[in-house]
Design a protein around this motif. Sequence first.
Motif, PDB file in Angstrom:
ATOM      1  N   GLU A  35      18.899  49.719 -52.833  1.00  0.00           N
ATOM      2  CA  GLU A  35      17.624  49.332 -53.445  1.00  0.00           C
ATOM      3  C   GLU A  35      17.652  47.876 -53.890  1.00  0.00           C
ATOM      4  O   GLU A  35      16.625  47.187 -53.838  1.00  0.00           O
ATOM      5  N   HIS A  36      18.804  47.394 -54.313  1.00  0.00           N
ATOM      6  CA  HIS A  36      18.904  45.970 -54.651  1.00  0.00           C
ATOM      7  C   HIS A  36      18.723  45.117 -53.400  1.00  0.00           C
ATOM      8  O   HIS A  36      18.074  44.068 -53.442  1.00  0.00           O
ATOM      9  N   TRP A  37      19.297  45.570 -52.287  1.00  0.00           N
ATOM     10  CA  TRP A  37      19.089  44.884 -51.004  1.00  0.00           C
ATOM     11  C   TRP A  37      17.602  44.860 -50.675  1.00  0.00           C
ATOM     12  O   TRP A  37      17.046  43.812 -50.334  1.00  0.00           O
ATOM     13  N   GLY A  38      16.929  45.988 -50.757  1.00  0.00           N
ATOM     14  CA  GLY A  38      15.480  46.026 -50.683  1.00  0.00           C
ATOM     15  C   GLY A  38      14.867  46.029 -49.310  1.00  0.00           C
ATOM     16  O   GLY A  38      13.637  46.000 -49.172  1.00  0.00           O
ATOM     17  N   GLY A  39      15.680  46.027 -48.263  1.00  0.00           N
ATOM     18  CA  GLY A  39      15.124  46.141 -46.917  1.00  0.00           C
ATOM     19  C   GLY A  39      14.460  44.880 -46.405  1.00  0.00           C
ATOM     20  O   GLY A  39      14.955  43.764 -46.600  1.00  0.00           O
ATOM     21  N   ASN A  40      13.324  45.045 -45.791  1.00  0.00           N
ATOM     22  CA  ASN A  40      12.657  43.939 -45.111  1.00  0.00           C
ATOM     23  C   ASN A  40      12.366  42.785 -46.071  1.00  0.00           C
ATOM     24  O   ASN A  40      11.796  42.979 -47.138  1.00  0.00           O
ATOM     25  N   SER A  41      12.778  41.586 -45.679  1.00  0.00           N
ATOM     26  CA  SER A  41      12.626  40.426 -46.557  1.00  0.00           C
ATOM     27  C   SER A  41      11.770  39.326 -45.939  1.00  0.00           C
ATOM     28  O   SER A  41      11.824  38.175 -46.373  1.00  0.00           O
ATOM     29  N   SER A  42      10.981  39.678 -44.932  1.00  0.00           N
ATOM     30  CA  SER A  42      10.053  38.696 -44.361  1.00  0.00           C
ATOM     31  C   SER A  42       9.127  38.172 -45.454  1.00  0.00           C
ATOM     32  O   SER A  42       8.571  38.942 -46.233  1.00  0.00           O
ATOM     33  N   GLY A  43       8.976  36.865 -45.517  1.00  0.00           N
ATOM     34  CA  GLY A  43       8.114  36.266 -46.524  1.00  0.00           C
ATOM     35  C   GLY A  43       8.744  36.165 -47.891  1.00  0.00           C
ATOM     36  O   GLY A  43       8.116  35.661 -48.831  1.00  0.00           O
ATOM     37  N   VAL A  44       9.990  36.639 -48.015  1.00  0.00           N
ATOM     38  CA  VAL A  44      10.665  36.614 -49.313  1.00  0.00           C
ATOM     39  C   VAL A  44      12.007  35.883 -49.194  1.00  0.00           C
ATOM     40  O   VAL A  44      12.153  34.759 -49.670  1.00  0.00           O
ATOM     41  N   ASN A  45      12.983  36.519 -48.538  1.00  0.00           N
ATOM     42  CA  ASN A  45      14.333  35.956 -48.451  1.00  0.00           C
ATOM     43  C   ASN A  45      14.682  35.414 -47.073  1.00  0.00           C
ATOM     44  O   ASN A  45      15.805  34.951 -46.864  1.00  0.00           O
ATOM     45  N   VAL A  46      13.749  35.502 -46.141  1.00  0.00           N
ATOM     46  CA  VAL A  46      13.964  34.904 -44.824  1.00  0.00           C
ATOM     47  C   VAL A  46      12.671  34.224 -44.408  1.00  0.00           C
ATOM     48  O   VAL A  46      11.572  34.750 -44.641  1.00  0.00           O
ATOM     49  N   ALA A  47      12.799  33.038 -43.828  1.00  0.00           N
ATOM     50  CA  ALA A  47      11.644  32.238 -43.413  1.00  0.00           C
ATOM     51  C   ALA A  47      11.906  31.657 -42.043  1.00  0.00           C
ATOM     52  O   ALA A  47      13.042  31.632 -41.560  1.00  0.00           O
ATOM     53  N   ASN A  48      10.848  31.177 -41.426  1.00  0.00           N
ATOM     54  CA  ASN A  48      10.978  30.561 -40.116  1.00  0.00           C
ATOM     55  C   ASN A  48      10.169  29.270 -40.063  1.00  0.00           C
ATOM     56  O   ASN A  48       9.043  29.203 -40.556  1.00  0.00           O
ATOM     57  N   ILE A  49      10.782  28.248 -39.483  1.00  0.00           N
ATOM     58  CA  ILE A  49      10.073  27.014 -39.123  1.00  0.00           C
ATOM     59  C   ILE A  49      10.192  26.878 -37.617  1.00  0.00           C
ATOM     60  O   ILE A  49      11.301  26.917 -37.068  1.00  0.00           O
ATOM     61  N   ASP A  50       9.051  26.752 -36.922  1.00  0.00           N
ATOM     62  CA  ASP A  50       9.127  26.662 -35.471  1.00  0.00           C
ATOM     63  C   ASP A  50       9.305  25.219 -35.025  1.00  0.00           C
ATOM     64  O   ASP A  50       9.417  24.287 -35.841  1.00  0.00           O
ATOM     65  N   ASN A  51       9.342  25.003 -33.731  1.00  0.00           N
ATOM     66  CA  ASN A  51       9.645  23.683 -33.179  1.00  0.00           C
ATOM     67  C   ASN A  51       8.594  22.634 -33.517  1.00  0.00           C
ATOM     68  O   ASN A  51       8.881  21.426 -33.492  1.00  0.00           O
ATOM     69  N   LEU A  52       7.373  23.072 -33.850  1.00  0.00           N
ATOM     70  CA  LEU A  52       6.310  22.130 -34.196  1.00  0.00           C
ATOM     71  C   LEU A  52       6.196  21.900 -35.695  1.00  0.00           C
ATOM     72  O   LEU A  52       5.374  21.089 -36.136  1.00  0.00           O
ATOM     73  N   GLY A  53       7.001  22.614 -36.476  1.00  0.00           N
ATOM     74  CA  GLY A  53       6.960  22.476 -37.922  1.00  0.00           C
ATOM     75  C   GLY A  53       6.108  23.515 -38.618  1.00  0.00           C
ATOM     76  O   GLY A  53       5.942  23.465 -39.841  1.00  0.00           O
ATOM     77  N   ASN A  54       5.552  24.470 -37.865  1.00  0.00           N
ATOM     78  CA  ASN A  54       4.779  25.536 -38.478  1.00  0.00           C
ATOM     79  C   ASN A  54       5.692  26.520 -39.191  1.00  0.00           C
ATOM     80  O   ASN A  54       6.759  26.876 -38.681  1.00  0.00           O
ATOM     81  N   VAL A  55       5.276  26.977 -40.354  1.00  0.00           N
ATOM     82  CA  VAL A  55       6.046  27.925 -41.147  1.00  0.00           C
ATOM     83  C   VAL A  55       5.488  29.324 -40.924  1.00  0.00           C
ATOM     84  O   VAL A  55       4.266  29.532 -40.906  1.00  0.00           O
ATOM     85  N   HIS A  56       6.401  30.303 -40.759  1.00  0.00           N
ATOM     86  CA  HIS A  56       6.032  31.691 -40.525  1.00  0.00           C
ATOM     87  C   HIS A  56       6.837  32.594 -41.464  1.00  0.00           C
ATOM     88  O   HIS A  56       7.931  32.225 -41.906  1.00  0.00           O
ATOM     89  N   PRO A  57       6.339  33.812 -41.738  1.00  0.00           N
ATOM     90  CA  PRO A  57       7.075  34.723 -42.617  1.00  0.00           C
ATOM     91  C   PRO A  57       8.451  35.096 -42.077  1.00  0.00           C
ATOM     92  O   PRO A  57       9.362  35.402 -42.844  1.00  0.00           O
ATOM     93  N   ASP A  58       8.611  35.142 -40.772  1.00  0.00           N
ATOM     94  CA  ASP A  58       9.912  35.253 -40.122  1.00  0.00           C
ATOM     95  C   ASP A  58       9.720  34.861 -38.668  1.00  0.00           C
ATOM     96  O   ASP A  58       8.634  34.435 -38.263  1.00  0.00           O
ATOM     97  N   THR A  59      10.758  35.004 -37.860  1.00  0.00           N
ATOM     98  CA  THR A  59      10.693  34.482 -36.486  1.00  0.00           C
ATOM     99  C   THR A  59       9.772  35.273 -35.583  1.00  0.00           C
ATOM    100  O   THR A  59       9.449  34.812 -34.476  1.00  0.00           O
ATOM    101  N   PHE A  60       9.356  36.467 -35.998  1.00  0.00           N
ATOM    102  CA  PHE A  60       8.517  37.286 -35.135  1.00  0.00           C
ATOM    103  C   PHE A  60       7.032  37.172 -35.452  1.00  0.00           C
ATOM    104  O   PHE A  60       6.210  37.878 -34.863  1.00  0.00           O
TER     105      PHE A  60
END
Length: 402
Positions: A274-299
């Motif tokens: 429960e401390h791990w909390g599962g899916n962390s898109s938009g929280v503990n993992v982020a994505n920046i693509d090749n053009l500089g756009n930010v996304h909640p994760d790589t998908f």
Amino acid sequence: MFRVSQFMHTIADPASAPPLRKPRAPVVIWNLIRRCNLCCKHCYSISADTDFPGELSTEQVFAVMDELKTFGVPGLILSGGEPLLRPDIFEVARRAKDLGFYIGLSTNGTLIEQKHIEPIREAGFDYLGISIDGMGETHDEFRQMRGAFDASLAATRLCQDSGIKVGLRFTLTQDNAEELPELLQLAEDEGVDKFYLSHLNYAGRGNRHRGDDVVHRITRWAMDTIFEAAWKDARNGGNKEFVTGNNDADGVYLLYWVRRHAPQLEQLVRQRLEHWGGNSSGVNVANIDNLGNVHPDTFWWDYHLGNVKERPFSEIWQDRSDPLMDGLKSNPRPLEGRCAACDYRAICGGNTRVRAYQLTGNPWAEDPACYLSDKEIGVDGTEARLQVTPYHRDRIPVSQIS
């Protein structure tokens, strides 16, 4: 990412469990370049062997890294495309290392030759993840390049021989699932430090091939196989890393494993899950693509939160005026369907939201890749979606874990 080995080591020796911590900022997976020498079936970035205009310059990358460091980002995973095709990749890595980031490189490995080993070592990468999608011909078919398996394996050996930490990254589909035991044995034989199993996510070319996603029974079998390998290593005092990604039901499935094998540790393991909390898109993992756009994760490449050329990453990431980001950062999330009624949503966090979005257009619908039955997750009033006999082995004697 679900760190199976960390939980198995806790089960093998509860006194050695590391303290629970929450990161202050996300790990950033950064697609520095979209160009790739391969054309893989499950590519989420739909890369190709051509230049894509508008990618960040070296100076822009450096400026963004400075801001990420100030924000507290602990690590960068440099990816692509194929990141080794970016001419300044080693310069970028050295700068990141000088700033104190943990640095990983996600590569297909086919371009790594002996001449690249010293630059890789000097750049200070903490870890290289090399993608392997099956043995021999299976891998070559996924990568759509004859000889890709041999080239990637050769790169793995070069890195191993040079003391560079390397891991194999395997995306599980119905077409390659049966080769998982062979790949685990390959990792053992080659002395590979880490094995990462990624469940297929519905994005990019992976979205087009969602019909090839493994059925739930095969997913459970694959997780049983990973758990067995990780437990064997932990019980024998090993230090290999077994991790999974893109299906946070893995955490709940591990709790069922603990109930069968070490029920006296269920409360401890559940607390840590429960401390791990599962899916962390938009929280503990982020994505920046090749053009500089930010996304909640790589998908989430079709969902833009902002661009680092126009706004600091820290501002984009903390802006909850975006409805998706507000929902992802909410606790609990505004889940619907089975996920809303699940007894274990505090463990999995609603699993992978992008799958629900790709299938239904609703990011809060139930995750179609959850492989647990209604009965297992405490959903009453409906028939179990799976008729599965749970995988059983003998319980772990208390003497082995005390």
